[in-house]
Design an enzyme around this catalytic site. Structure first.
Site, short mmCIF file in Angstrom:
data_model
loop_
_atom_site.label_atom_id
_atom_site.label_comp_id
_atom_site.label_asym_id
_atom_site.label_seq_id
_atom_site.Cartn_x
_atom_site.Cartn_y
_atom_site.Cartn_z
N SER A 4 -29.43 -15.86 -37.52
CA SER A 4 -28.29 -14.98 -37.80
C SER A 4 -27.32 -14.75 -36.65
CB SER A 4 -28.79 -13.63 -38.29
OG SER A 4 -29.01 -13.72 -39.67
N LYS A 56 -23.44 -4.99 -34.40
CA LYS A 56 -23.84 -5.28 -35.79
C LYS A 56 -24.35 -4.01 -36.44
CE LYS A 56 -26.70 -8.66 -38.36
NZ LYS A 56 -27.70 -9.76 -38.21
N SER A 92 -26.46 -13.96 -40.71
CA SER A 92 -25.99 -12.71 -41.26
C SER A 92 -25.06 -11.93 -40.33
CB SER A 92 -27.18 -11.83 -41.62
OG SER A 92 -27.89 -11.44 -40.46
N1 GLN Z 1 -30.52 -16.69 -43.23
C1 GLN Z 1 -31.86 -16.22 -42.98
C2 GLN Z 1 -32.23 -15.21 -44.05
O1 GLN Z 1 -31.50 -15.04 -44.95
C3 GLN Z 1 -31.98 -15.59 -41.62
C4 GLN Z 1 -31.11 -14.43 -41.46
C5 GLN Z 1 -31.31 -13.73 -40.13
O2 GLN Z 1 -31.53 -14.37 -39.12
N2 GLN Z 1 -31.25 -12.40 -40.18
O3 GLN Z 1 -33.26 -14.60 -44.01
#
Ligand code: GLN
Length: 450
Positions: A149, A50, A125
């Site tokens: 994410s 990532k 994400s």
């Molecule tokens: N969807 C959540 C956010 O927007 C968590 C994203 C993540 O785990 N990085 O913060």
């Protein structure tokens, strides 16, 4: 290694062109080491990383214009560990800018598409890592999970995703979003692959003060012992009346499979679950507003010009995306004098309650919990971009593990309306082995299901 060259050519062609998945933001410039005698758990295995995890040989952009082309002067501990196990970093994967999102549509470099349906999101994400594994480009990938994410995109793309216990894996070299929630974790086509990569990257690191000095079990070889006699808690709050009927049906099939394998199912209650989303969306933006203050053009990344330093800061920060700005404004607000007590302190109290409820069920004889990973299968690209609250609710079942710091894994449990969905196994702190065992049983028994 022709294999390496072939893979790069394939990724550079099909994947990045029009109609491609847009899963990668950069591809390796070097082929894997030619010698095949080196050994190592991951010898020659291509691994996608990532793009919020720093690497020496490839840029690290966090899918943000503020870091476009940025190259780190050092390498993340997890990347060093995967290289010393013989793994090959084949490329850096697309994500929601700085990890903020649930669909990968918040990337400054375009959204990722779900390999199961190109009109749908892969989740986020870590959507690029999940899509790369689901498309068969790589057998495993690294991601990060602050509120879901890894698990949410794993579920929506039909692969396995693991978020370890907070402190299990070093965060040194993971670009910080919300430091008390962030954890690096893994994706795999199978439970074993995801668990093997987890084993390679786990362990104490003196460079991360939150990294714990605890032994690392052989995660890669967990998963053959079965689940006979294990008590699987089924939290009622994760099966609300409004749950998608298809998801409910698949989750019940997974539970029935565990019961058939000798596990004991027990209904339990985690009453504060409904407070998790508001709690998360106070704490995560609060920490983000502080962590993202460093992108001001002074030290690294993009710098805009201005008549004075204040205008330079302002113009530099203007290149951040809309969602990132929303989080910074929200976080600054909940921390500001006068509101700090009302929002931030309240959220911290709720967080302690959520953690306490997990502690209570786990000390009450429950070995693991099982729940759906997401409330619905993958949604359409563009469907939720105009409705942040609706987007935030994609994480209802995943943010709790981050707030409590416990480990959780998402494993495929079949298809709903033709799209993959996932089931989540949550374990007590430091008991990843147990949750890997349960996920492996689900994988074995549901393999041939729709
Ligand atoms: N969807 C959540 C956010 O927007 C968590 C994203 C993540 O785990 N990085 O913060």
């Amino acid at each position: 290694m022709n294999l390496g060259r072939d893979l790069l050519a394939r990724l550079a062609g099909a994947e990045r062109g029009p109609g491609g998945l847009n899963a990668f933001l950069s591809l390796a410039e070097r082929l894997p080491p030619a010698d095949t005698t080196g050994g190592g758990r991951l010898h020659g295995v291509p691994v996608a990383v990532k793009d919020n995890i720093v690497t020496l040989d490839l840029p690290t952009t966090c899918a943000s214009r503020v870091l476009a082309g940025y190259r780190s002067p050092y390498e993340a501990t997890v990347v060093r560990r995967l290289r010393s196990a013989g793994g090959w970093v084949v490329g850096k994967t697309n994500l929601d800018e700085f990890g903020m999102g649930s669909s990968t549509e918040n990337s400054a470099f375009g959204p990722v598409r779900n390999p199961h349906d190109l009109e749908r999101v892969p989740g986020g994400s870590s959507g690029g890592s999940a899509a790369a594994v689901a498309a068969g480009y790589v057998p495993m990938a690294l991601g990060s999970d602050t509120g879901g994410s890894i698990r949410q995109p794993a579920a929506l793309c039909g692969v396995v995703g693991i978020k370890p216990t907070y402190g299990r894996v070093s965060r040194y070299g993971l670009v910080a979003y919300a430091s008390s929630l962030d954890q690096v974790g893994t994706f795999g086509r199978s439970v074993r692959d995801a668990a093997t990569l987890l084993e390679v990257i786990s362990g104490h690191d003196h460079r991360d003060a939150t990294s714990a000095d605890v032994p690392v079990p052989a995660f890669g070889s967990a998963g053959d012992r079965g689940v006979r006699g294990l008590v699987v808690g089924v939290p009622v709050e994760y099966f609300p009346e409004a749950l998608d009927a298809g998801i409910r049906e698949r989750a019940e099939a997974a539970l029935a499979a565990l019961e058939a394998a000798g596990a004991v199912l027990r209904p339990v209650s985690l009453p504060s679950t409904g407070l998790a989303i508001p709690c998360f969306y106070v704490i995560a933006p609060a920490e983000a507003s502080s962590n993202l203050a460093r992108y001001d053009g002074a030290r690294f990344g993009h710098r805009s010009t201005g008549v004075d330093v204040a205008e330079m800061y302002e113009r530099t920060r203007a290149v951040l995306g809309a969602e990132v700005k929303r989080r910074i404004v929200l976080g600054t607000y909940v921390l500001s004098a006068g509101y700090h007590e009302e929002y931030y302190r309240t959220a911290q109290r709720v967080r302690a309650r959520i953690r306490g409820e997990f502690h209570r069920v786990f000390s009450d004889g429950v070995d693991v919990l099982f729940a759906p990973t997401t409330p619905e299968p993958a949604f359409r690209l563009g469907e939720r971009t105009g409705d942040p609250l609706r987007m935030y609710r994609s994480d209802v079942f995943t943010v709790t593990a981050n707030l409590a710091g416990i480990p959780a894994i998402s494993v495929p449990i079949g298809r709903v309306r033709g799209l993959p969905v996932g089931g989540q196994v949550l374990a007590p702190w430091w008991h990843e082995e147990r949750m890997i065992e349960v996920a492996a049983e689900i994988e074995r028994r549901l393999e041939h299901d729709p």
